[in-house]
Scaffold this motif. Structure first.
Motif, PDB file in Angstrom:
ATOM      1  N   SER A  60      40.307  29.450  61.602  1.00  0.00           N
ATOM      2  CA  SER A  60      40.277  29.716  63.040  1.00  0.00           C
ATOM      3  C   SER A  60      40.649  28.973  63.904  1.00  0.00           C
ATOM      4  CB  SER A  60      39.594  31.822  63.479  1.00  0.00           C
ATOM      5  OG  SER A  60      39.537  31.773  64.333  1.00  0.00           O
TER       6      SER A  60
ATOM      7  N   HIS B  27      43.907  32.334  66.643  1.00  0.00           N
ATOM      8  CA  HIS B  27      43.709  33.632  66.277  1.00  0.00           C
ATOM      9  C   HIS B  27      44.995  34.328  67.259  1.00  0.00           C
ATOM     10  CE1 HIS B  27      40.321  33.867  67.183  1.00  0.00           C
ATOM     11  NE2 HIS B  27      40.315  34.641  68.088  1.00  0.00           N
TER      12      HIS B  27
ATOM     13  N   LYS C 276      45.078  37.840  68.167  1.00  0.00           N
ATOM     14  CA  LYS C 276      44.112  39.677  68.957  1.00  0.00           C
ATOM     15  C   LYS C 276      44.453  39.879  67.456  1.00  0.00           C
ATOM     16  CE  LYS C 276      43.055  43.094  72.102  1.00  0.00           C
ATOM     17  NZ  LYS C 276      43.434  43.698  73.311  1.00  0.00           N
TER      18      LYS C 276
ATOM     19  N   ALA D  70      38.352  39.293  65.249  1.00  0.00           N
ATOM     20  CA  ALA D  70      39.789  39.140  66.764  1.00  0.00           C
ATOM     21  C   ALA D  70      39.844  39.930  67.794  1.00  0.00           C
ATOM     22  CB  ALA D  70      40.369  37.922  65.739  1.00  0.00           C
TER      23      ALA D  70
END
Length: 175
Positions: free
Chosen positions: A24, A29, A31, A37
């Motif tokens: 990440s 990344h 959402k 996240a």
């Protein structure tokens, strides 16, 4: 003086990032891509687009991450975790390690193909104990730096005993 000098310089100590967060951190990344996240996040490759990404302690990368890093270097494209599409990137990569990579390649702990992608220009930085002639120069530099920082009339001086002790010390790394 390079064409990238005014572009982003992004540094990442790969040994300081937990292995489960490294992907990440490098690639970003979307959402909801994983628990926690809560928003989209650009990875270091995207942050460095057009500029330079400095990967410190690259020898500590797990083999699974080495494969992904190699692919990004070869394809010049990155896909954030949870993303459908890849994004093109233009990044110069600098890497450093406190370990020699060649023996790690030979022992199977570092990928040979990644080693050759990263090892375009190799600079060996000898430890300070290998270049004691630099110590008086460094003492002078730091003394002048302290003098300016604390607005002293003249730089502090090292006693001969202190200088001898610093010259005799076995330094394990660099400045």
């Amino acid at each position: 003086h390079s064409p990238r000098s005014q572009q982003p310089f992004i540094a990442l100590n790969t040994a300081a990032i937990p292995k489960d967060l490294l992907e990440s951190e490098l690639f970003g990344h979307e959402k909801g891509a994983f628990t926690g996240a809560q928003s989209q996040r650009k990875g270091r490759f995207e942050q460095a687009d057009g500029g330079t990404l400095f990967l410190d302690e690259v020898a500590d990368l797990p083999l699974s991450m080495q494969v992904k890093l190699l692919r990004v270097i070869q394809e010049k494209r990155v896909r954030a975790i949870g993303a459908i599409k890849e994004k093109a990137i233009d990044v110069r990569i600098l890497s450093a390690s406190h370990m020699s990579l060649k023996p790690l390649v030979e022992s199977g702990h570092f990928r040979n193909d990644l080693y050759f992608r990263l090892n375009v220009i190799e600079l060996h930085m000898p430890a300070l104990h290998e270049r004691p002639e630099d110590i008086p120069l460094l003492l002078r530099h730091f003394s002048q730096q302290l003098s300016a920082e604390f607005e002293l009339d003249k730089p502090p001086q090292f006693t001969p005993e202190a200088t001898r002790a610093l010259l005799a010390h076995h330094y394990s790394g660099n400045v």
